[in-house]
Design a protein around this motif. Structure first.
Motif, PDB file in Angstrom:
ATOM      1  N   LEU A  24      80.502 109.605  26.548  1.00 40.57           N
ATOM      2  CA  LEU A  24      79.527 110.679  26.340  1.00 40.57           C
ATOM      3  C   LEU A  24      80.209 112.032  26.423  1.00 40.57           C
ATOM      4  O   LEU A  24      80.959 112.298  27.352  1.00 40.57           O
ATOM      5  CB  LEU A  24      78.432 110.629  27.408  1.00 40.57           C
ATOM      6  CG  LEU A  24      77.465 109.466  27.376  1.00 40.57           C
ATOM      7  CD1 LEU A  24      76.493 109.546  28.547  1.00 40.57           C
ATOM      8  CD2 LEU A  24      76.698 109.425  26.079  1.00 40.57           C
ATOM      9  N   ASN A  25      79.917 112.867  25.450  1.00 38.37           N
ATOM     10  CA  ASN A  25      80.374 114.242  25.486  1.00 38.37           C
ATOM     11  C   ASN A  25      79.164 115.099  25.844  1.00 38.37           C
ATOM     12  O   ASN A  25      78.282 115.328  25.014  1.00 38.37           O
ATOM     13  CB  ASN A  25      80.951 114.660  24.132  1.00 38.37           C
ATOM     14  CG  ASN A  25      81.518 116.058  24.160  1.00 38.37           C
ATOM     15  OD1 ASN A  25      80.954 116.951  24.786  1.00 38.37           O
ATOM     16  ND2 ASN A  25      82.629 116.254  23.485  1.00 38.37           N
ATOM     17  N   TYR A  26      79.099 115.516  27.086  1.00 37.69           N
ATOM     18  CA  TYR A  26      77.945 116.251  27.588  1.00 37.69           C
ATOM     19  C   TYR A  26      77.683 117.515  26.780  1.00 37.69           C
ATOM     20  O   TYR A  26      76.540 117.878  26.533  1.00 37.69           O
ATOM     21  CB  TYR A  26      78.134 116.638  29.046  1.00 37.69           C
ATOM     22  CG  TYR A  26      78.285 115.502  30.017  1.00 37.69           C
ATOM     23  CD1 TYR A  26      78.132 114.171  29.645  1.00 37.69           C
ATOM     24  CD2 TYR A  26      78.584 115.761  31.338  1.00 37.69           C
ATOM     25  CE1 TYR A  26      78.266 113.140  30.560  1.00 37.69           C
ATOM     26  CE2 TYR A  26      78.722 114.737  32.268  1.00 37.69           C
ATOM     27  CZ  TYR A  26      78.568 113.431  31.871  1.00 37.69           C
ATOM     28  OH  TYR A  26      78.702 112.435  32.782  1.00 37.69           O
ATOM     29  N   TYR A  27      78.759 118.204  26.388  1.00 33.85           N
ATOM     30  CA  TYR A  27      78.599 119.441  25.638  1.00 33.85           C
ATOM     31  C   TYR A  27      77.878 119.183  24.317  1.00 33.85           C
ATOM     32  O   TYR A  27      76.945 119.907  23.962  1.00 33.85           O
ATOM     33  CB  TYR A  27      79.956 120.098  25.378  1.00 33.85           C
ATOM     34  CG  TYR A  27      80.676 120.545  26.623  1.00 33.85           C
ATOM     35  CD1 TYR A  27      80.233 121.648  27.346  1.00 33.85           C
ATOM     36  CD2 TYR A  27      81.803 119.873  27.079  1.00 33.85           C
ATOM     37  CE1 TYR A  27      80.897 122.076  28.489  1.00 33.85           C
ATOM     38  CE2 TYR A  27      82.472 120.282  28.221  1.00 33.85           C
ATOM     39  CZ  TYR A  27      82.009 121.384  28.919  1.00 33.85           C
ATOM     40  OH  TYR A  27      82.670 121.799  30.060  1.00 33.85           O
ATOM     41  N   GLU A  28      78.321 118.158  23.590  1.00 40.40           N
ATOM     42  CA  GLU A  28      77.692 117.842  22.306  1.00 40.40           C
ATOM     43  C   GLU A  28      76.235 117.438  22.489  1.00 40.40           C
ATOM     44  O   GLU A  28      75.364 117.835  21.710  1.00 40.40           O
ATOM     45  CB  GLU A  28      78.461 116.741  21.589  1.00 40.40           C
ATOM     46  CG  GLU A  28      79.765 117.205  21.008  1.00 40.40           C
ATOM     47  CD  GLU A  28      80.495 116.120  20.243  1.00 40.40           C
ATOM     48  OE1 GLU A  28      79.932 115.026  20.027  1.00 40.40           O
ATOM     49  OE2 GLU A  28      81.649 116.364  19.867  1.00 40.40           O
ATOM     50  N   ASN A  34      82.271 123.683  24.532  1.00 45.91           N
ATOM     51  CA  ASN A  34      82.905 123.450  25.835  1.00 45.91           C
ATOM     52  C   ASN A  34      83.354 124.750  26.495  1.00 45.91           C
ATOM     53  O   ASN A  34      83.878 124.725  27.601  1.00 45.91           O
ATOM     54  CB  ASN A  34      84.063 122.465  25.721  1.00 45.91           C
ATOM     55  CG  ASN A  34      85.187 122.972  24.847  1.00 45.91           C
ATOM     56  OD1 ASN A  34      85.035 123.948  24.120  1.00 45.91           O
ATOM     57  ND2 ASN A  34      86.304 122.291  24.893  1.00 45.91           N
ATOM     58  N   THR A  35      83.099 125.866  25.847  1.00 47.66           N
ATOM     59  CA  THR A  35      83.393 127.169  26.461  1.00 47.66           C
ATOM     60  C   THR A  35      82.111 127.860  26.930  1.00 47.66           C
ATOM     61  O   THR A  35      82.139 129.030  27.307  1.00 47.66           O
ATOM     62  CB  THR A  35      84.142 128.088  25.469  1.00 47.66           C
ATOM     63  OG1 THR A  35      83.320 128.282  24.318  1.00 47.66           O
ATOM     64  CG2 THR A  35      85.487 127.492  25.068  1.00 47.66           C
ATOM     65  N   GLY A  75      77.054 117.075  35.995  1.00 49.53           N
ATOM     66  CA  GLY A  75      78.476 116.932  35.685  1.00 49.53           C
ATOM     67  C   GLY A  75      79.109 118.203  35.161  1.00 49.53           C
ATOM     68  O   GLY A  75      80.327 118.351  35.160  1.00 49.53           O
ATOM     69  N   LEU A  76      78.282 119.134  34.694  1.00 44.77           N
ATOM     70  CA  LEU A  76      78.804 120.405  34.187  1.00 44.77           C
ATOM     71  C   LEU A  76      78.532 121.563  35.142  1.00 44.77           C
ATOM     72  O   LEU A  76      78.786 122.710  34.827  1.00 44.77           O
ATOM     73  CB  LEU A  76      78.178 120.719  32.822  1.00 44.77           C
ATOM     74  CG  LEU A  76      78.535 119.761  31.691  1.00 44.77           C
ATOM     75  CD1 LEU A  76      77.819 120.172  30.405  1.00 44.77           C
ATOM     76  CD2 LEU A  76      80.036 119.699  31.468  1.00 44.77           C
ATOM     77  N   SER A  77      78.018 121.248  36.309  1.00 48.53           N
ATOM     78  CA  SER A  77      77.676 122.290  37.281  1.00 48.53           C
ATOM     79  C   SER A  77      78.772 122.460  38.322  1.00 48.53           C
ATOM     80  O   SER A  77      79.349 121.479  38.791  1.00 48.53           O
ATOM     81  CB  SER A  77      76.367 121.929  37.992  1.00 48.53           C
ATOM     82  OG  SER A  77      75.323 121.871  37.071  1.00 48.53           O
ATOM     83  N   ASP A  85      85.860 118.295  32.500  1.00 45.95           N
ATOM     84  CA  ASP A  85      86.689 118.798  31.406  1.00 45.95           C
ATOM     85  C   ASP A  85      88.042 118.086  31.361  1.00 45.95           C
ATOM     86  O   ASP A  85      88.567 117.788  30.282  1.00 45.95           O
ATOM     87  CB  ASP A  85      86.886 120.306  31.514  1.00 45.95           C
ATOM     88  CG  ASP A  85      85.636 121.086  31.145  1.00 45.95           C
ATOM     89  OD1 ASP A  85      84.701 120.488  30.555  1.00 45.95           O
ATOM     90  OD2 ASP A  85      85.583 122.298  31.455  1.00 45.95           O
ATOM     91  N   GLU A  86      88.619 117.794  32.519  1.00 43.36           N
ATOM     92  CA  GLU A  86      89.881 117.048  32.564  1.00 43.36           C
ATOM     93  C   GLU A  86      89.691 115.652  31.974  1.00 43.36           C
ATOM     94  O   GLU A  86      90.523 115.175  31.197  1.00 43.36           O
ATOM     95  CB  GLU A  86      90.399 116.948  33.998  1.00 43.36           C
ATOM     96  CG  GLU A  86      90.910 118.262  34.551  1.00 43.36           C
ATOM     97  CD  GLU A  86      91.239 118.200  36.033  1.00 43.36           C
ATOM     98  OE1 GLU A  86      91.156 117.104  36.635  1.00 43.36           O
ATOM     99  OE2 GLU A  86      91.570 119.253  36.593  1.00 43.36           O
ATOM    100  N   GLU A  87      88.616 114.987  32.345  1.00 40.67           N
ATOM    101  CA  GLU A  87      88.318 113.654  31.800  1.00 40.67           C
ATOM    102  C   GLU A  87      88.034 113.726  30.305  1.00 40.67           C
ATOM    103  O   GLU A  87      88.434 112.847  29.549  1.00 40.67           O
ATOM    104  CB  GLU A  87      87.129 113.027  32.524  1.00 40.67           C
ATOM    105  CG  GLU A  87      87.467 112.545  33.907  1.00 40.67           C
ATOM    106  CD  GLU A  87      88.451 111.386  33.893  1.00 40.67           C
ATOM    107  OE1 GLU A  87      88.210 110.380  33.200  1.00 40.67           O
ATOM    108  OE2 GLU A  87      89.475 111.494  34.587  1.00 40.67           O
TER     109      GLU A  87
END
Length: 108
Positions: A24-28, A34-35, A75-77, A85-87
Motif C-alpha cells: 500500500l502506498n498511503y500517499y497515493e 509524498n512531499t 502511519g503518516l503522522s 517513507d524509508e519502507e
C-alpha cells in the motif's frame, strides 16, 4: 506478516494466520504527494473519510474502510512518517507490505 522492517508501525497483526500482506502506498491512496505537509495529510484524510460509500456496501465495509484510512493516517503522522517513507523507498512505488487483519474485511 513479517515484511515490515518496523512491525509496530505497519504490521498490525504480526505473523498471525488471520491477516495478509498487501503493498500500500498511503500517499497515493490519500491522493497526495509524498512531499505533502502535515496539514495537507490531515486535510486529505478528512476529505477521503468524508466521501460516502456507494450504494450496496454494508456498515461493516464502512467500518473496515475507516479503520484502514485511520491506520494509514497514523502511519503518516509524527515520527512514524519517516519510518514509513524509508519502507516506501525500499518497497518501490507500490509501497511497503502492510499486514491487514482479516477482520477488517467483512467478506473474509
Amino acid at each position: 506478516c513479517t515484511a515490515s522492517a518496523f512491525p509496530d508501525v505497519l504490521c498490525v497483526s504480526r505473523g498471525e494466520a488471520n491477516s495478509f500482506s498487501l503493498p500500500l502506498n498511503y500517499y497515493e491512496l490519500l491522493g497526495i504527494s509524498n512531499t505533502a505537509t502535515t496539514a495537507e495529510i490531515t486535510s486529505a484524510h478528512s476529505k477521503v473519510v468524508s466521501i460516502g460509500l456507494e450504494e450496496g456496501y454494508t456498515q461493516e465495509c464502512a467500518v473496515a474502510r475507516r479503520s484502514l484510512l485511520d491506520f494509514m493516517f497514523g502511519g503518516l503522522s509524527g515520527g512514524m512518517r519517516t519510518l514509513y517513507d524509508e519502507e516506501l523507498h525500499k518497497g518501490g512505488k507500490d509501497g511497503p507490505l502492510v499486514c491487514i487483519p482479516l477482520n477488517w474485511l467483512p467478506a473474509a
